[in-house]
Design an enzyme around this catalytic site. Sequence first.
Site, PDB file in Angstrom:
ATOM      1  N   PHE A 127       0.858  -1.184   0.000  1.00 36.21           N
ATOM      2  CA  PHE A 127       0.000   0.000   0.000  1.00 36.21           C
ATOM      3  C   PHE A 127       0.897   1.237   0.000  1.00 36.21           C
ATOM      4  O   PHE A 127       1.831   1.331   0.805  1.00 36.21           O
ATOM      5  CB  PHE A 127      -0.943   0.002   1.206  1.00 36.21           C
ATOM      6  CG  PHE A 127      -1.948   1.116   1.118  1.00 36.21           C
ATOM      7  CD1 PHE A 127      -3.028   1.032   0.248  1.00 36.21           C
ATOM      8  CD2 PHE A 127      -1.799   2.270   1.864  1.00 36.21           C
ATOM      9  CE1 PHE A 127      -3.944   2.071   0.132  1.00 36.21           C
ATOM     10  CE2 PHE A 127      -2.709   3.317   1.756  1.00 36.21           C
ATOM     11  CZ  PHE A 127      -3.783   3.215   0.888  1.00 36.21           C
ATOM     12  N   ASP A 203       2.251  -4.894   8.427  1.00 34.02           N
ATOM     13  CA  ASP A 203       1.060  -4.046   8.291  1.00 34.02           C
ATOM     14  C   ASP A 203      -0.154  -4.972   8.193  1.00 34.02           C
ATOM     15  O   ASP A 203      -0.261  -5.767   7.260  1.00 34.02           O
ATOM     16  CB  ASP A 203       1.201  -3.163   7.044  1.00 34.02           C
ATOM     17  CG  ASP A 203       0.006  -2.238   6.838  1.00 34.02           C
ATOM     18  OD1 ASP A 203      -1.076  -2.489   7.415  1.00 34.02           O
ATOM     19  OD2 ASP A 203       0.148  -1.266   6.073  1.00 34.02           O
ATOM     20  N   TYR A 228     -10.452   0.871  10.944  1.00 33.39           N
ATOM     21  CA  TYR A 228     -11.691   1.276  10.238  1.00 33.39           C
ATOM     22  C   TYR A 228     -12.126   0.312   9.144  1.00 33.39           C
ATOM     23  O   TYR A 228     -13.132   0.544   8.505  1.00 33.39           O
ATOM     24  CB  TYR A 228     -11.613   2.715   9.714  1.00 33.39           C
ATOM     25  CG  TYR A 228     -10.469   3.079   8.799  1.00 33.39           C
ATOM     26  CD1 TYR A 228     -10.465   2.679   7.462  1.00 33.39           C
ATOM     27  CD2 TYR A 228      -9.428   3.871   9.249  1.00 33.39           C
ATOM     28  CE1 TYR A 228      -9.434   3.049   6.618  1.00 33.39           C
ATOM     29  CE2 TYR A 228      -8.389   4.250   8.416  1.00 33.39           C
ATOM     30  CZ  TYR A 228      -8.397   3.833   7.102  1.00 33.39           C
ATOM     31  OH  TYR A 228      -7.376   4.207   6.275  1.00 33.39           O
ATOM     32  N   LYS A 229     -11.365  -0.764   8.954  1.00 32.12           N
ATOM     33  CA  LYS A 229     -11.772  -1.773   7.975  1.00 32.12           C
ATOM     34  C   LYS A 229     -12.548  -2.876   8.718  1.00 32.12           C
ATOM     35  O   LYS A 229     -13.691  -2.667   9.110  1.00 32.12           O
ATOM     36  CB  LYS A 229     -10.556  -2.297   7.226  1.00 32.12           C
ATOM     37  CG  LYS A 229      -9.824  -1.191   6.424  1.00 32.12           C
ATOM     38  CD  LYS A 229      -8.601  -1.748   5.718  1.00 32.12           C
ATOM     39  CE  LYS A 229      -7.747  -0.632   5.096  1.00 32.12           C
ATOM     40  NZ  LYS A 229      -8.391   0.010   3.936  1.00 32.12           N
ATOM     41  N   ARG A 377     -12.935  -4.398  -6.593  1.00 30.38           N
ATOM     42  CA  ARG A 377     -12.665  -5.132  -5.341  1.00 30.38           C
ATOM     43  C   ARG A 377     -13.975  -5.453  -4.633  1.00 30.38           C
ATOM     44  O   ARG A 377     -14.862  -4.607  -4.506  1.00 30.38           O
ATOM     45  CB  ARG A 377     -11.834  -4.290  -4.373  1.00 30.38           C
ATOM     46  CG  ARG A 377     -10.454  -3.965  -4.826  1.00 30.38           C
ATOM     47  CD  ARG A 377      -9.582  -3.497  -3.657  1.00 30.38           C
ATOM     48  NE  ARG A 377     -10.249  -2.511  -2.798  1.00 30.38           N
ATOM     49  CZ  ARG A 377      -9.726  -2.026  -1.681  1.00 30.38           C
ATOM     50  NH1 ARG A 377      -8.540  -2.442  -1.260  1.00 30.38           N
ATOM     51  NH2 ARG A 377     -10.366  -1.125  -0.973  1.00 30.38           N
TER      52      ARG A 377
END
Lengths: 418, 418
Positions: A127, A203, A228-229, A377
Amino acid sequence: MSSIDFAALAERDHADPLAAKRNLFRIPTDTIYLDGNSLGLMTHATATRVQEVVQRQWANDGIKSWNQHDWVNLPSLVGDKIAPIIGAAPGQVICCDSISVNLFKVLSAAIKLQDGRTQVVSTQDNFPTDLYMVQGLSQLLGEKHCALTTVDENAILEQPSQFINEHTAVVLLTEVNFRTGRRLPLQQLIAHAHAVGALVIVDLAHSAGAMPVELDAWQADFAVGCTYKYLNGGPGAPAFVYVAKRHLQRLNQPLAGWFGHAQPFAFDPVYQPADTIKQMLSGTPSIIAMSAVDAALDAFTGVDLQQVREKSIALSELFLELLASYDFAHAFECISPADPRARGSQLSFAHDDAYAICQALIEANVIADFRAPNYLRVGFTPLYTSYTDIGVAVERLAAIMQEESYRAPRFQQRHAVT
Amino acid sequence: MSSIDFAALAERDHADPLAAKRNLFRIPTDTIYLDGNSLGLMTHATATRVQEVVQRQWANDGIKSWNQHDWVNLPSLVGDKIAPIIGAAPGQVICCDSISVNLFKVLSAAIKLQDGRTQVVSTQDNFPTDLYMVQGLSQLLGEKHCALTTVDENAILEQPSQFINEHTAVVLLTEVNFRTGRRLPLQQLIAHAHAVGALVIVDLAHSAGAMPVELDAWQADFAVGCTYKYLNGGPGAPAFVYVAKRHLQRLNQPLAGWFGHAQPFAFDPVYQPADTIKQMLSGTPSIIAMSAVDAALDAFTGVDLQQVREKSIALSELFLELLASYDFAHAFECISPADPRARGSQLSFAHDDAYAICQALIEANVIADFRAPNYLRVGFTPLYTSYTDIGVAVERLAAIMQEESYRAPRFQQRHAVT
């Protein structure tokens, strides 16, 4: 006519040991939310808690709340709630700042520990913010002291010794690739890194809450991750950082803010880091935002992450199976690994019209997302995604593809966030 | 019997041009809140907005909100709302992270600009986190590249050339001292620093929203500040950072997170900073927390900061005048400057029993705070503090002092946050 057997899907939902968890969440009306890998849904308890923190704690009790409602310990309390989800014993995880900022802390600290070694190895398709933070540190310290090397994922797996060796200071690996959903075998890579004296930062943005993670057992050195995922903490919610106990006494992280001081309220002019995980704190944390995370984490009470993983795999396999029954399926190239054990909790498909298709899906209340250059996605969040959801999502996708409605001009228009 | 003329105070409230602003705030029942210099009170609009962001934007619109509710631009929108409050033209202020983290960004960037100069000058009694962040950077870069020198406030004012000279890279000054409330003449110090080629970072934690600030006119280079004190953004609310336009094109801040990229959603593997103030962003911002700030700032609509300043001075002078009428007053040594123009929006008193007195005041619903070693701080927030409030506060203080109720054992017990 749909070829999807919804009665069978309803039966699978009925038999799902996690089914009751769905009731904890506010599911938007008539919506199939397949974007929990980007922004998780809200639990009812979270809304209540935010209300409580704002309307009662802040509004009524004001400054007294730092003691009265233990705001001062919220970052470590939340950290210790996250710990079991990522396989960490207590006292090693704390909630604060963003992944980016937390990465800078542990990266700087790790480089300092590796006296003489300067190379940070990561994957090319990590990312971007992870790579950017290394670039930022490298620019600040100079390439002589910190230099980023990025390697293709396959290469690092096939020839780890070529890329992770006695020159390597730190290996920075994201377990699940944000674009492809590919999952790296972290345990094996950590073992390799340690064998050549490198430290590892992990990560967990797309892992925490989606599958079992075993930081302590894997002997990870440091980790960062997102709330937040799959942890459903709310938009831009504070992140977390893990430091293995063995490193806590010997670190210096440079973002030495007052909340990381051994005695913040002594207002000592000289920084003296806490000897606990609190040393990873920097400035004053947002209490409203962090309280939302705290409340959201209660959805994980009693959850077996192995069950989460199994359901995640079952949902994604179901999606693939239903999709394959349609003629249009050949135009969707699945770029996620075919072996479900080698992917995270998402599927990614390359399609020339991915952007427009994604917009058309969103208009049909199937929330997926798009990633450049041409990936659709689809994320699976076992705590609230049902088997029926998958059936409805594929059915709506089929309608869009068969009617070619995605070709409408309104679906071509690019938004700021894609 | 009270000697305080409450009828006269009511008349002053009636004549107060800012009186109506008080209605925007939720004032806790029967409470005199004199701690807006630590945590500002909540506006009704803020509670409504948080509710809206949580219950409608996040819960219903999920990920779509980044576009639909313009979450993606919230940091700069909020920044541009803060800008006029601190005398900045648009495009130079952004809301994000904490003061500590923002300080690290501008400090690192400023040091880089000052090729060869390495000395950072600050005041001995600056708020600790400011000094800690310099210490953190210094430890990371080495003393050869960044070294902190702290100077007594009086010395820096009396002999600026001795401390700010051709060796000085950066001067880091907090306008209002958190302990004493003393206000430094920033304009004059900035002019001196620039004359010798030093850059200036200003900390506005205790200034923004409490008095006129003129960053552009003063030619400040960088500033950081807090939104949870006089700007009422909520506990631990995201901070702000100011970069003078003339520096925007030539900076490199090391916390190079993806939100600071010129095109965050291109997911470019190489960091390319935005050429706007957005380059100061790092990771994903907390939308709930920042929305609270955004709503709270609306209380400043139509506010003349000169009026705020005049009322602040009037409130503090009233406090001193009423206090002086009591015998016990001699035991309170006012350590804030006697000249109200030389102080911020607070008064600080040294008293051997300051801690216990502060606790007794809090029990009597007069919310002040304590700072080590023995200071009682009383803050004035002109948007919601009334003249009557001051009368009630002093009356309750008088009762505590005359009855010596602060000597009760329960007031001695130290809390985590003091």
